[in-house]
Motif scaffolding. Sequence first.
Motif: not given
Length: 318
Positions: A128, A177-179, A183, A188, A198, A200, A207
């Motif tokens: 990312d 989901v947490v950015r 997972n 994923d 999704i 984020s 979350n």
Amino acid sequence: MRIWALVLAFLVLVVVSKSYAAETLTVAYRDHKGLHQVTVKGDHKESYRFSHGDKHIKLATLNWSPYISRSICKHGWVFQSTVALLHSMGYGASISYYPWARAMAVVESGKADVLFPEYFIEPEAPSDVFRGTRRLDHLSLSKSFGWGPIAFLARSDFDSSAFDGKLSSLVNERIGVVRGYQNTPDFDRMMDRGDFAIVSAVDDLTNVELLLNNRVNYIVGDPEVVFSEVRGSSKSTQEKQRILSKLTVVDPILRMNALFYAVSKRSEYNDVLLFELNQAIESFKEFGTFEEIKYQVQRSCSKSSGSDMPLQGGVGNS
């Protein structure tokens, strides 16, 4: 009046800053060389350091209780174990707390040497930070040093029976989901493929808010972290109880995830650091050092809080 308000605000900031700077932690551990004590001092509210030997490295982590957090007793067993591990290797270190996405960025870019705790990174997992590259183009994973569960959580009044243990049963479902979190490999891959709707969040507590505000029907994470983050939040006791009563863990859990250190390939120590980390991890496993640190943290923190703290997650062979 306005001037006095500004002066008062400034004095409060000074007092808070000094209180953080004055924080001192003692990490005690035992290995094949004997008993050791390490003094760790807070540089400021988000960074802690200790000196040892000629090498000094930078680590990036997150507030992820009950494993590690600057707001919990002794900063958690992962913090204590990491200090002990590096000290045993002859390293000094600075450990800084960031939101997870920021922690990833500083390590993948080489501004810090180690990211922790990290889940297993799939070979094709995209970065990312540097678009068009893979995370493992920038990071190398150590051997595992512990583990923790990962699962879906839902609202207690939501019918989650659609999930039959197969991720395909939740295609097109709204999931929080947490950015930046890894997972599970299967989840994923499907997420990257666009199989889920999704949303984020910046952290686990946010979350939870997505879930309770009906923006998603499931969130994915470590249930122990989710519950601990709610309990440790600044919300009132009544509000915490309300939130916890509305959360349920969906069975079956997705898997038990191993915990790793991720070493930056841009670190000046790089391969040497990874090699020495792996040696030290194996030594700590063999001698039972991880288990002892975790037990001592749990025992000490239970006494100081006057309550019985359950052991969270796992250590050692994963």
